[in-house]
Design a protein around this motif. Structure first.
Motif, short mmCIF file in Angstrom:
data_model
loop_
_atom_site.label_atom_id
_atom_site.label_comp_id
_atom_site.label_asym_id
_atom_site.label_seq_id
_atom_site.Cartn_x
_atom_site.Cartn_y
_atom_site.Cartn_z
N CYS A 1 12.57 -18.81 -2.18
CA CYS A 1 13.30 -18.43 -1.27
C CYS A 1 14.56 -18.13 -1.08
O CYS A 1 15.04 -18.88 -1.84
CB CYS A 1 12.91 -19.24 0.00
N GLY A 2 15.06 -17.26 -0.50
CA GLY A 2 16.85 -17.05 -0.62
C GLY A 2 17.37 -16.37 0.51
O GLY A 2 16.68 -15.79 1.32
N LEU A 3 18.82 -16.24 0.22
CA LEU A 3 19.53 -15.43 1.40
C LEU A 3 20.53 -14.72 0.34
O LEU A 3 21.30 -15.13 -0.54
CB LEU A 3 20.25 -16.46 2.23
N ILE A 4 20.64 -13.38 0.86
CA ILE A 4 21.79 -12.74 0.25
C ILE A 4 22.84 -12.43 1.31
O ILE A 4 22.36 -12.04 2.48
CB ILE A 4 21.13 -11.37 -0.20
N VAL A 5 24.06 -12.50 0.78
CA VAL A 5 25.05 -12.27 1.85
C VAL A 5 25.87 -11.03 1.10
O VAL A 5 26.47 -11.19 0.14
CB VAL A 5 26.04 -13.46 1.83
N VAL A 6 26.20 -10.16 2.00
CA VAL A 6 26.74 -8.80 1.51
C VAL A 6 28.04 -8.41 2.37
O VAL A 6 27.94 -8.38 3.67
CB VAL A 6 25.73 -7.79 1.57
N THR A 7 29.35 -8.37 1.77
CA THR A 7 30.41 -8.05 2.38
C THR A 7 30.79 -6.42 1.81
O THR A 7 30.17 -6.02 0.54
CB THR A 7 31.60 -8.92 2.14
N ASN A 8 31.83 -6.04 2.04
CA ASN A 8 32.18 -5.11 1.66
C ASN A 8 33.00 -5.26 0.26
O ASN A 8 32.90 -4.11 -0.59
CB ASN A 8 33.61 -4.32 2.22
N THR A 9 33.15 -6.40 -0.20
CA THR A 9 33.84 -6.63 -1.69
C THR A 9 32.86 -7.54 -2.56
O THR A 9 33.18 -7.62 -3.56
CB THR A 9 35.19 -7.35 -1.29
N GLU A 10 31.95 -8.52 -1.74
CA GLU A 10 31.28 -9.42 -2.41
C GLU A 10 29.82 -9.37 -2.06
O GLU A 10 29.52 -9.28 -0.90
CB GLU A 10 31.91 -10.94 -2.32
#
Length: 187
Positions: free
Chosen positions: A168-177
């Protein structure tokens, strides 16, 4: 609110001390961020800030034959269709649920800190990414509102992305990372 490297790394190390964890961040180079997730799974990109992550399977001999191990090799569309967007509160809860097997908030009883102190650690981890962020998971504990997870539910649903029976997991998305926080339950 900006966060310092030392406080964030301390929070990650403390929360995931008993997990079989993979926690890393890489640059976002593609409009389709699932391509960046694949690069993280393959350990093909460094942290853009040089910060330390956690890779409990880094020395596993199986990585010689498969650099993505314990992640299975998947095309980007396979990964993308198995992840659903969630809200910030659910992301904080998920970071706490990933601290041990089972992906539940009952894991918190193993810590000496209060739930509020542990939640502050989760907020410290997520603060790196700022406010213009989206959160995605392979966990299926649908809450009453769209994009929420309900950790009071007994059953756990998920779409595994590894060779293990459960992950199980979490993906964190920004404009740069793009950040990735994952726990493997069978390693």
């Amino acid at each position: 609110m900006p966060v310092g490297q030392k406080s964030r790394e301390a929070a990650v190390r403390h929360l995931y001390v008993d997990a079989c964890a993979y926690d890393t961040t890489g640059p976002r180079r593609h409009e389709d961020w699932s391509l960046d997730v694949l690069a993280l799974m393959a350990r093909a990109v460094p942290d853009p800030r040089g910060w330390t992550g956690v890779d409990d399977e880094a020395q596993n001999p199986r990585r010689v034959a498969s650099p993505t191990y314990p992640f299975a090799v998947h095309p980007p569309e396979y990964v993308a269709e198995r992840l659903q967007e969630i809200d910030r509160d659910s992301a904080e809860n998920l970071l706490l649920a990933l601290t041990d097997d089972g992906c539940t908030l009952s894991n918190l009883r193993h810590f000496t800190e209060s739930p509020d102190e542990l939640r502050a650690m989760a907020r410290t981890i997520l603060a790196r990414y700022g406010d213009e962020t989206t959160y995605h998971t392979n966990v299926r504990k649908h809450g009453s509102a769209p994009g929420t997870l309900d950790f009071t539910l007994e059953s756990l649903g998920y779409n595994p992305l590894s060779v293990y029976d459960e992950d199980c997991g979490l993906i964190v998305v920004t404009n740069t990372e793009v950040g990735m926080f994952w726990n493997f339950f069978d390693c």
